[in-house]
Design a protein around this motif. Structure first.
Motif, PDB file in Angstrom:
ATOM      1  N   GLU A  35     -10.698   1.240  17.580  1.00 17.77           N
ATOM      2  CA  GLU A  35     -11.960   1.225  16.840  1.00 17.77           C
ATOM      3  C   GLU A  35     -11.744   1.424  15.341  1.00 17.77           C
ATOM      4  OE1 GLU A  35     -16.417   3.191  17.132  1.00 17.77           O
ATOM      5  OE2 GLU A  35     -15.027   3.356  18.806  1.00 17.77           O
ATOM      6  N   CYS A  36     -10.888   2.388  14.977  1.00 20.93           N
ATOM      7  CA  CYS A  36     -10.712   2.695  13.544  1.00 20.93           C
ATOM      8  C   CYS A  36      -9.285   2.510  13.052  1.00 20.93           C
ATOM      9  CB  CYS A  36     -11.189   4.107  13.234  1.00 20.93           C
ATOM     10  SG  CYS A  36     -10.118   5.409  13.884  1.00 20.93           S
ATOM     11  N   HIS A  59     -13.899   7.912  20.028  1.00 21.73           N
ATOM     12  CA  HIS A  59     -13.312   6.570  20.113  1.00 21.73           C
ATOM     13  C   HIS A  59     -12.440   6.533  21.372  1.00 21.73           C
ATOM     14  CE1 HIS A  59     -13.507   6.185  15.414  1.00 21.73           C
ATOM     15  NE2 HIS A  59     -14.705   6.231  15.984  1.00 21.73           N
TER      16      HIS A  59
END
Length: 115
Positions: A35-36, A59
């Motif tokens: 996700e990041c 996440h």
């Protein structure tokens, strides 16, 4: 699996565990948040930063950040799966030692792994 938790356009945060590097620690294997892009150490590593990142952010999905591995893991369902190709690089550098980083790994590192 295609979901908002998997962003194919987000690069990894670096070539090693961001939290271990900040704290002067070391890791066994690396995992990348899909996700990041946060790169954290695996659950066998002393600090287990990938799982900690999931607990702190929610996440749920990581991909192995080891050369030659492309599997994904969903912490929420505790299941492995295959997924799309993520933004490069897709692994730590092949010449980076395991465990790593170079110079930070104690001689007795095997006895410090979680099993």
């Amino acid at each position: 699996m295609t979901s908002p938790e998997i962003r194919t356009d987000v690069p990894p945060s670096g070539t090693g565990c961001a939290d271990c590097l900040a704290a002067g620690g070391w890791w066994f294997h690396l995992r990348r948040c899909t996700e990041c892009g946060h790169v954290g150490c695996c659950d066998s590593s002393p600090a287990q930063h990938a799982t900690g990142h999931f607990a702190a952010t929610g996440h749920p999905v990581v991909q192995s950040f080891e050369p030659g591995e492309d599997w994904f893991w969903d912490f929420s369902s505790e299941q492995a799966f295959t997924g799309p190709e993520l933004a490069p690089p897709t692994s730590r550098p092949e010449d980076q030692p395991v465990p790593g980083p170079a110079g930070a790994v104690p001689v007795e590192w095997r006895s410090r792994l979680h099993r």
